[in-house]
Design an enzyme around this catalytic site. Structure first.
Site, PDB file in Angstrom:
ATOM      1  CD  GLU A  98      -1.313  -0.295   3.692  1.00  0.00           C
ATOM      2  OE1 GLU A  98      -2.278  -1.046   3.509  1.00  0.00           O
ATOM      3  OE2 GLU A  98      -1.103   0.293   4.748  1.00  0.00           O
ATOM      4  CG  HIS A 115      -2.844   0.627   7.748  1.00  0.00           C
ATOM      5  ND1 HIS A 115      -2.723  -0.181   6.647  1.00  0.00           N
ATOM      6  CD2 HIS A 115      -3.745   0.035   8.552  1.00  0.00           C
ATOM      7  CE1 HIS A 115      -3.528  -1.230   6.781  1.00  0.00           C
ATOM      8  NE2 HIS A 115      -4.165  -1.115   7.932  1.00  0.00           N
TER       9      HIS A 115
END
Lengths: 379, 286
Positions: free
Chosen positions: B207, B245
């Site tokens: 990611e 995150h």
């Protein structure tokens, strides 16, 4: 969490890192009296939590008290990268003979802090890193030992080419490291660190970012938070344990997990739509949290369809379904809702939603395609 | 074979009496994992799901021979829990806890490395070797025994990707965690998967943020001979916004999905743009 330059400088001063004499002002009159106290000329600096304020015209010199007032008025009327300027830092003008960069951050690859120093100060360090990486002196720090004197000294000698000055540099670097650790920072930066006309090093600018995960043990940081720079819906979401970022498209999405949420947004775009937001409902999501998520998304007038993509693990699909029902009781859901629920208790969820107008899809691709189509039809 | 965990893994659970700790102890036991001990200070003598609870990790290891630990304790105490596990001599510590201060992770990982202990996480779903053992929180239904090794920074996206490996199943799936500083990297897992005879293909689920994917690509180029597939989440993410995150943030133009995809392509990694494409791609290569 980011803080303003003037706040960072106060922390620097408390750690004995030399900073210019300066005052913060919220009105032209305050700026004027600060300038009277500091002596002319002064530098007026917009206090905003984004980079590039210099280029935007947010840093200006003023030679007279009248000029201090007009320049301050101008800066206080500015909006830089979407953020309204609320305060101006009034700083003594300093004679600068050289500009350097000094920073400490976390090197993700080394899993440790790293000291960065460069003679190419005053410009964006990321630009230097990209174009001329050899101009950055990287000193990896052993987290179990801290920044050692010889390491700081060697970086200083390499950068300054002067052992006397390198002593000053070592002291500043070690104080900066102490601050980085004490306050749980993710970044501390002096850019530029300047050599003044009288031969001393001074932090002309200051940047501190705190690690959000460590804020629980730093209650002293709460008073430094600038609430005006945060999107209200994002704040509300955060307080409820949701992670929400507003975007500009029209397909709202509610997803469990940050990675899956990003992947869902990407797929919306791939199928010709535009995501209206990023929203991670988190792990153990209750019906209340889900209902709030729906409410937050519906508060965005651009939203024309809502996609609910859940891969149940800790998150139970029946909780999500209950939340959807609750949201329908609490508000009029004016847009189509497309749901794809798999994993833990998916069958129960489908049973709960059997008589609702929610559209079901079996796979992520099918759900995204349907949501994009519905959003387009609504236009 | 599988990597990191198998049928012989003897697991202890730190924070076993908490809500998540107790629930996942049950789930891991049902999956077939040997959960031999639990630790919650002050709760020694109790049992959770038939598992004996101890006051300290040291006591638990001495009494049960546990060689791996999974941590469910709250973020404020996770750094200490990590160090306690490392000092007690387990070989593998999986930290599920989200929100651990970065400097706590930095310190614990530095100590673990000096003592030859592997930390996975923090902020990760854990590790599963389907059909053998699960040390984590993932839903068992998304996984089945097979030949694809999956390594991922995400949680639920990992389940989505694993569920799309079709008839090939997975040898081991490792969720390395979404924080800026984590104990086990893509490269660590790539090396283990390359050396694992049972693994025939590898999927990297990355990611935005940082440059772990770029470094993983370099490693693939020089070391990995098995087919590698890559997926990157966050192509539509705006810069300077943290996407959930702590590690998923594009700062100053680096860490973008486009850069990572380019790095993958240059390393001969097959880029997958939709989870559902994966099984067809696997069919052409296996």
């Amino acid at each position: 969490m980011k803080i303003h330059e003037y706040q960072a400088k106060e922390i620097f001063a408390a750690y004995g890192i030399p900073v210019p004499r300066e005052r913060v002002a919220a009105t032209p009159a305050e700026a004027r009296s600060a300038a009277e106290e500091l002596g002319l000329p002064v530098v007026l600096k917009a206090q905003v939590l984004v980079g590039g304020r210099g280029k935007a015209g947010g840093v200006k010199k003023a030679g007279t008290l009248a000029e201090v007032e007009t320049v301050t008025t101008g800066i206080l009327n500015m909006t830089i990268k979407g953020l309204k300027v609320q305060k101006v830092l009034v700083s003594e003008a300093v004679a600068v003979s050289a500009e350097y960069y000094l920073g400490i951050t976390i090197d993700r690859a080394a899993r440790a802090p790293v000291l960065l120093a460069s003679a190419a100060g005053g410009v964006e360090i990321e630009e230097v890193a990209k174009n001329t990486p050899e101009k950055i002196i990287r000193t990896p720090i052993d987290p179990l030992l801290g920044l050692l004197s010889f390491q700081a000294r060697n970086a200083g000698i390499t950068m300054l080419k002067d052992t006397k000055l390198a002593q000053q540099f070592t002291t500043i670097a070690q104080k900066l490291y102490r601050l980085f650790i004490d306050r749980d920072c993710s970044l501390v930066e002096i850019n530029p660190l300047v050599l003044t006309g009288n031969g001393s090093l001074l932090a002309l600018d200051a940047k501190i970012n705190f690690d959000d995960n460590a804020l629980f043990r730093h209650p002293e940081n709460e008073s430094l938070r600038d609430l005006t720079s945060e999107e209200p819906a994002e704040m509300e979401a955060k307080q409820a344990g949701l992670s929400y970022i507003k975007l500009s498209g029209n397909v709202g999405c509610v997803v469990n997990g940050a990675g899956l949420a990003m992947a869902t947004m990407d797929l919306i775009k791939r199928y010709g739509g535009e995501p209206a937001n990023f929203l991670d409902v988190g792990g153990s999501s209750s019906p209340d949290k889900m209902a709030l998520a729906m409410r937050i998304i519906l508060s965005d007038p651009n939203v024309k369809a809502i996609l609910v993509n859940i891969f149940g693990g800790i998150t139970r699909c029946d909780d999500i379904a209950q939340g959807l029902l609750l949201a329908r009781q609490q508000a009029d859901i004016r847009v189509p809702v497309i749901a794809r629920l798999v994993g833990t208790n998916a069958d129960k969820a489908c049973a709960l939603l059997e008589n609702s107008p929610i559209l079901f899809a079996n796979t992520m691709a099918e759900a995204v395609r349907l949501a994009v189509t519905k959003a387009k039809e609504a236009r | 074979m599988s990597i990191l965990i198998d049928r012989n893994t003897r697991l202890l659970v730190q924070g076993i009496t908490g809500r998540d700790g107790a629930f996942h102890t049950k789930m891991m036991k049902e999956y077939g994992t040997q959960v031999v001990a639990g630790v919650t200070p002050g709760k020694a003598g109790q049992e959770v799901e038939g598992v004996p609870v101890f006051d300290s990790v040291e006591q638990a290891v001495r009494a049960t021979g546990a060689d791996a630990s999974i941590i469910f304790v709250p973020a404020q105490f996770a750094g200490d829990a990590l160090l306690e596990a490392v000092f007690a001599g387990v070989k593998l510590v999986v930290c599920v806890t989200e929100g651990v201060p970065t400097l706590d992770a930095v310190r614990a990982i530095a100590v673990a490395r000096s003592r030859g202990v592997r930390i996975v996480g923090p902020n990760c779903p854990g590790v599963i070797s389907p059909g053998k053992a699960k040390v984590g929180i993932m839903p068992a239904t998304a996984f089945k025994p097979g030949v694809v090794g999956v390594v991922s920074r995400s949680g639920t996206l990992t389940y989505e990707i694993a569920a799309n490996t079709g008839e090939f199943g997975q040898s081991t799936v490792v969720g390395i965690g979404g924080d800026p500083v984590i104990g086990t990297s893509f490269i660590d897992c790539l090396k283990l998967f390359q050396d694992d005879p049972e693994t025939r293909a590898i999927v990297i689920v990355g990611e935005i943020g940082g440059s772990d994917e770029e470094r993983a690509a370099e490693f693939v180029k020089s070391y990995v001979t098995k087919p590698v597939f890559g997926f990157i989440a966050g192509q539509t993410a705006p810069p300077d916004k943290r996407m959930g995150h702590a590690g998923a943030i594009i700062s100053a133009g680096s860490g973008t999905a486009a850069e990572k995809i380019t790095a993958f392509k240059n390393a001969g990694i097959e880029v997958v743009y939709e989870p559902e494409e994966l099984k067809d791609r696997l069919r052409t290569r296996l």
